[in-house]
Design a protein around this motif. Structure first.
Motif, PDB file in Angstrom:
ATOM      1  N   ILE A  13      17.022  19.852 -39.895  1.00 53.12           N
ATOM      2  CA  ILE A  13      15.644  20.040 -40.379  1.00 53.12           C
ATOM      3  C   ILE A  13      14.926  20.955 -39.385  1.00 53.12           C
ATOM      4  CG2 ILE A  13      13.526  18.887 -41.157  1.00 53.12           C
ATOM      5  CD1 ILE A  13      15.668  17.410 -42.557  1.00 53.12           C
ATOM      6  N   LYS A  14      14.432  22.086 -39.875  1.00 51.87           N
ATOM      7  CA  LYS A  14      13.849  23.101 -38.986  1.00 51.87           C
ATOM      8  C   LYS A  14      12.416  23.405 -39.407  1.00 51.87           C
ATOM      9  CE  LYS A  14      17.799  23.569 -36.873  1.00 51.87           C
ATOM     10  NZ  LYS A  14      17.990  22.907 -35.578  1.00 51.87           N
ATOM     11  N   GLU A  15      11.514  22.456 -39.092  1.00 47.09           N
ATOM     12  CA  GLU A  15      10.119  22.675 -39.484  1.00 47.09           C
ATOM     13  C   GLU A  15       9.540  23.934 -38.863  1.00 47.09           C
ATOM     14  OE1 GLU A  15       8.436  18.893 -38.525  1.00 47.09           O
ATOM     15  OE2 GLU A  15       9.262  18.016 -40.371  1.00 47.09           O
ATOM     16  N   TYR A  16      10.019  24.258 -37.674  1.00 48.61           N
ATOM     17  CA  TYR A  16       9.446  25.429 -36.997  1.00 48.61           C
ATOM     18  C   TYR A  16       9.613  26.716 -37.815  1.00 48.61           C
ATOM     19  CZ  TYR A  16      14.295  25.832 -35.047  1.00 48.61           C
ATOM     20  OH  TYR A  16      15.649  25.914 -34.865  1.00 48.61           O
ATOM     21  N   LEU A  17      10.540  26.713 -38.763  1.00 44.91           N
ATOM     22  CA  LEU A  17      10.737  27.945 -39.547  1.00 44.91           C
ATOM     23  C   LEU A  17       9.576  28.188 -40.521  1.00 44.91           C
ATOM     24  CD1 LEU A  17      14.593  27.736 -40.166  1.00 44.91           C
ATOM     25  CD2 LEU A  17      13.377  29.165 -38.513  1.00 44.91           C
ATOM     26  N   ASP A  18       8.859  27.111 -40.906  1.00 49.62           N
ATOM     27  CA  ASP A  18       7.623  27.277 -41.700  1.00 49.62           C
ATOM     28  C   ASP A  18       6.413  27.368 -40.778  1.00 49.62           C
ATOM     29  OD1 ASP A  18       8.233  27.305 -44.466  1.00 49.62           O
ATOM     30  OD2 ASP A  18       8.685  25.148 -44.406  1.00 49.62           O
ATOM     31  N   GLU A  19       6.439  26.589 -39.714  1.00 55.50           N
ATOM     32  CA  GLU A  19       5.244  26.403 -38.878  1.00 55.50           C
ATOM     33  C   GLU A  19       4.939  27.579 -37.952  1.00 55.50           C
ATOM     34  OE1 GLU A  19       3.373  23.024 -38.531  1.00 55.50           O
ATOM     35  OE2 GLU A  19       4.090  23.315 -40.577  1.00 55.50           O
TER      36      GLU A  19
END
Ligand SMILES: NC(=O)C1=CN([C@@H]2O[C@H](COP(=O)(O)OP(=O)(O)OC[C@H]3O[C@@H](n4cnc5c(N)ncnc54)[C@H](OP(=O)(O)O)[C@@H]3O)[C@@H](O)[C@H]2O)C=CC1
Ligand SMILES: Cc1cc2nc3c(=O)[nH]c(=O)nc-3n(C[C@H](O)[C@H](O)[C@H](O)COP(=O)(O)O)c2cc1C
Ligand SMILES: N[C@@H](Cc1ccc(O)c(Cl)c1)C(=O)O
Length: 295
Positions: free
Chosen positions: A187-193
């Motif tokens: 899960i790579k939230e940083y890619l949206d954030e």
């Protein structure tokens, strides 16, 4: 005694045959290895060149088709005086300590704030990365800066899908176990954030305006050096990133970002300020004595 006189010539004959056999065998081995070398060179493999350039450098021979060119256009390049700043020793020491302190604070941060970052800062950081040395000054890098939310999300979908396969099956238990201390997963939230995603591509060869190909010597090493400089430039302005290498995503991301076939993804860097609740693993770095050898 009579038996011995009969046996001696037989023994000598057998000995001669053994020595002769060994001699022929050694000549055969020599010939085979020479043939192999010839065969290899016929196939275009030159160990002294190709083994040294094992980093995706595509090399061609002078006698190959006209698709490739030598970069002879700059043979008359003038050489100009060069005198960078020189510091007194005390100042050097101070600067070396300060730069070390700055860089020692760099950490891979996986929780990045969506707070906007001025575009000019990113441009300057990438300008700085572009100052890296490169094999034969080929500058074999492309920095794709993604700030469009929809494109960032597409990147995330590609990365998460592949990373899930990496974690669940492709890479196996050892890989998962070795990474466990970092508490990463697919899960790579940083890619949206993150306000910016910087995708760094190495150009495995160059394409000239007349469509001919140009050798990019040591392209992976060159681009990796430029990534290191980029990391230092981000640190210098108080931004964070994580050096990510999303396995098996290269070709899909290349297509998404419409990059040409000579480019391969090397790294993906989400860039921004650290989130206010960001944490990092409490890793320790090797002391100087473990990484330096004075002779
Ligand atoms: N793949 C790996 O083993 C590792 C990859 N990484 C990192 O993972 C990320 C993504 O890499 P990953 O997708 O796995 O690997 P690649 O981007 O190298 O792509 C994997 C496959 O696609 C092919 N391919 C990719 N780009 C091109 C191109 N421009 N033209 C022709 N064929 C191409 C490669 O062919 P070919 O084999 O001919 O190059 C390879 O078979 C990067 O950040 C990379 O640095 C990190 C560690 C290991
Ligand atoms: C070549 C390379 C590949 C890396 N790949 C990943 C990655 O895919 N995902 C990730 O979260 N971190 C990745 N990292 C970051 C490392 O996990 C990190 O550098 C290491 O844990 C040390 O932490 P530090 O950067 O905070 O010093 C990579 C680092 C390097 C140098
Ligand atoms: N690419 C995966 C796994 C990973 C994580 C950390 C690392 O230092 C390395 Cl080398 C790989 C991921 O981003 O989760």
């Amino acid at each position: 005694m009579a038996l011995l006189s009969v046996l001696t010539p037989v023994l000598v004959a057998v000995l001669c045959m053994v020595i002769g056999f060994m001699f022929v065998k050694s000549r055969q081995t020599e010939t085979t290895s020479q043939d192999e070398t010839k065969g290899a060179s016929k196939a275009g493999f030159r160990p002294w060149v190709d083994q040294d350039l094992q980093d995706d450098t595509e090399i061609t021979r002078e006698d190959e088709d006209g698709e490739w060119v030598d970069s002879a256009e700059e043979e008359d390049l003038p050489h100009v005086p060069y005198s960078p700043p020189r510091y007194p020793e005390e100042k050097m020491l101070q600067r070396s300590q300060e730069f070390y302190t700055l860089m020692n604070q760099r950490r891979s941060v996986r929780l990045i704030s969506p707070e906007p970052v001025p575009r000019e800062v990113i441009d300057n950081v990438i300008r700085t990365a572009g100052t890296a040395p490169s094999g034969a000054h080929t500058e074999p890098w492309t920095f794709v800066v993604v700030s469009d939310p929809e494109t960032k999300h597409q990147v995330r979908l590609i990365v998460e899908e592949e990373e899930e396969v990496n974690y669940r099956q492709r890479m196996g238990d050892k890989w998962v176990h070795d990474l466990a201390k970092l508490r990463t997963n697919w899960i790579k939230e940083y890619l949206d954030e993150a306000p910016y995603l910087v995708l760094i591509f190495k150009q495995t060869y160059g394409i000239l305006p007349d469509s001919k190909k140009k050798t990019h010597y040591y392209n992976e090493i060159s681009v990796s050096i430029s990534c290191g400089i980029l990391l230092a430039a981000l640190q210098n302005v108080g931004l964070v990133t994580v050096t990510s290498t999303p396995l098996n995503c290269g070709p899909q991301l290349r297509l998404l970002l419409k990059r040409p076939a000579n480019e391969k993804l090397l790294m993906l860097l989400p860039v921004g300020y650290p989130a206010s609740d960001a944490t990092v693993p409490d890793l320790k770095r090797k002391p100087l004595d473990d990484i330096i050898v004075h002779m």
